[in-house]
Design an enzyme around this catalytic site. Structure first.
Site, PDB file in Angstrom:
ATOM      1  N   CYS A 134      52.759  15.056  31.537  1.00  0.00           N
ATOM      2  CA  CYS A 134      53.875  15.461  31.656  1.00  0.00           C
ATOM      3  C   CYS A 134      54.457  15.537  32.497  1.00  0.00           C
ATOM      4  O   CYS A 134      54.178  16.615  33.016  1.00  0.00           O
ATOM      5  CB  CYS A 134      54.720  16.244  30.004  1.00  0.00           C
ATOM      6  SG  CYS A 134      56.262  16.615  30.177  1.00  0.00           S
ATOM      7  N   CYS A 137      57.339  18.216  32.744  1.00  0.00           N
ATOM      8  CA  CYS A 137      57.268  19.096  32.695  1.00  0.00           C
ATOM      9  C   CYS A 137      56.505  20.011  34.211  1.00  0.00           C
ATOM     10  O   CYS A 137      57.288  21.273  33.916  1.00  0.00           O
ATOM     11  CB  CYS A 137      56.108  19.745  31.004  1.00  0.00           C
ATOM     12  SG  CYS A 137      56.808  18.504  29.584  1.00  0.00           S
ATOM     13  N   ASP A 138      55.703  19.171  34.043  1.00  0.00           N
ATOM     14  CA  ASP A 138      55.091  19.988  35.096  1.00  0.00           C
ATOM     15  C   ASP A 138      55.071  19.439  36.749  1.00  0.00           C
ATOM     16  O   ASP A 138      54.346  20.226  37.581  1.00  0.00           O
ATOM     17  CB  ASP A 138      53.624  19.767  35.202  1.00  0.00           C
ATOM     18  CG  ASP A 138      52.935  20.194  33.543  1.00  0.00           C
ATOM     19  OD1 ASP A 138      53.585  21.265  33.237  1.00  0.00           O
ATOM     20  OD2 ASP A 138      52.644  19.477  32.619  1.00  0.00           O
TER      21      ASP A 138
END
Ligand code: NDP
Length: 309
Positions: A134, A137-138
């Site tokens: 992701c 997300c990261d």
């Protein structure tokens, strides 16, 4: 033990839309939001192709709005995941992650799909230490660093473009000699100076002391010009597609070889009357938010018809 007329399992676009329709039909549905409320869209950034938003819309805002719309019509939202179902009995029985049991006269399965991994032992070894599925997300952790994205579809291109706005360099590792992504996404990739596409390349491992420091790659495997080399990177992002979250239901329902729930013709009806499937868990082909919305609506309409009988 609690009872509901209609249990909707899953909180992506399909689940929430089913809840809007079922709520407006006075079915007072109960919806299990699961481990990732809002579903797959909550891990993307902007949605540009959902009708009604000429300038695009923030994916989390879109999901929040659809959720609120479902709540407005009387959906009971539970923050739980479902761990067990029994579709042999009537009413159907469902066990939640806290151990609580529910019965339901009808069920809409809208459990979506999850990211696939390559299956390398190193993915597990470096999970959370350089391996991610992701980018939104990261990606934040890779400011001015070098990353690689695996895959040649729309997701991979979208993630590579997103990461190019953060990292200093992005490699796109593609196993075929071409991208599968739509033309507009391909153009974005090829016109971005920070992105370098490595065609006909597979990853065979990762290396690094405390986290990912590089990937072992193989170019044109099995060909006369095959070449193995190491690519220094700080982050390794997977974007090679998804598998449907249908395992809980597969003992009862027909699925195809990839696990997608098979529904009858152009309907959300499964092989069990009263059980319907909507969204990506039953869509091996299109996997679009707008299509998930449509199938959620259809599932609620079929559930209403079934319950009226
Ligand atoms: P896709 O199935 O379209 O693409 C998966 C990619 O990963 C392909 O390039 C595939 O390669 C590659 N791949 C699969 N397995 C491996 C493996 N083991 N090793 C290396 N590469 C692998 O998935 P996406 O998630 O990209 O897209 C799914 C659907 O969602 C599509 O319909 C897409 O159009 C849509 N989508 C739309 C977006 C938008 O419109 N904004 C954004 C994101 C997704 P190969 O080509 O060789 O099979």
């Amino acid at each position: 033990m609690s009872h509901t007329k209609l249990l909707i399992i899953g909180s992506g676009v399909a689940g929430y839309t089913a809840a809007i329709y079922a709520g407006r039909a006075n079915l007072q549905p109960t919806l299990l939001e699961g481990l990732q409320p809002g579903g797959q869209l909550t891990i993307t950034t902007e949605v540009e192709n959902f009708p009604g938003f000429p300038d695009g819309v923030d994916a989390n805002e879109l999901m929040d709005n659809i959720r609120r719309q479902a709540e407005r019509f009387g959906t009971k939202m539970l923050p739980n995941a479902c761990t067990k179902v029994d579709l042999d009995v009537r009413p159907f029985r469902v066990t939640l992650d806290g151990g609580e049991e529910w019965t339901a006269d009808s069920i809409i399965i809208a459990t979506g799909a999850s990211a696939k991994y390559l299956g390398l032992g190193d993915e597990q070894k470096y999970m959370g230490r350089g391996v991610s599925a992701c980018a939104t997300c990261d990606g934040f952790f890779y400011r001015k660093k070098v990353v690689a994205v695996v895959g040649g579809g729309d997701t991979a291109c979208e993630e590579a473009s997103y990461l190019a706005g953060i990292a200093s360099k992005v490699y796109l590792i593609v196993r075929k000699p071409f991208l599968r992504a739509s033309k507009i996404m391909q153009e974005r990739i090829f016109s971005n100076e920070k992105i370098e596409v490595l065609f006909e390349t597979n990853t065979i491992g990762l290396y690094g002391e405390n986290g990912v420091e590089g990937a072992h790659l193989i170019y044109r495997k099995g060909e006369s010009d095959e070449r193995r080399y190491d690519l220094p990177i700080d982050g390794f992002f997977l974007a090679i597609g998804h598998h449907p979250n249908s395992e809980l239901f597969s003992p009862w329902l027909k699925t195809n070889e990839e696990g997608y729930i098979i529904t009858e013709g152009n309907t959300p009806c499964t092989s069990i009357p009263g059980v319907f499937a909507a969204g990506d868990v039953a869509d091996a082909k299109y996997r679009q938010a707008v299509i998930a919305a449509g199938s959620g609506a259809k599932a609620a309409m079929e559930a209403e018809k079934y319950l009226a009988q």
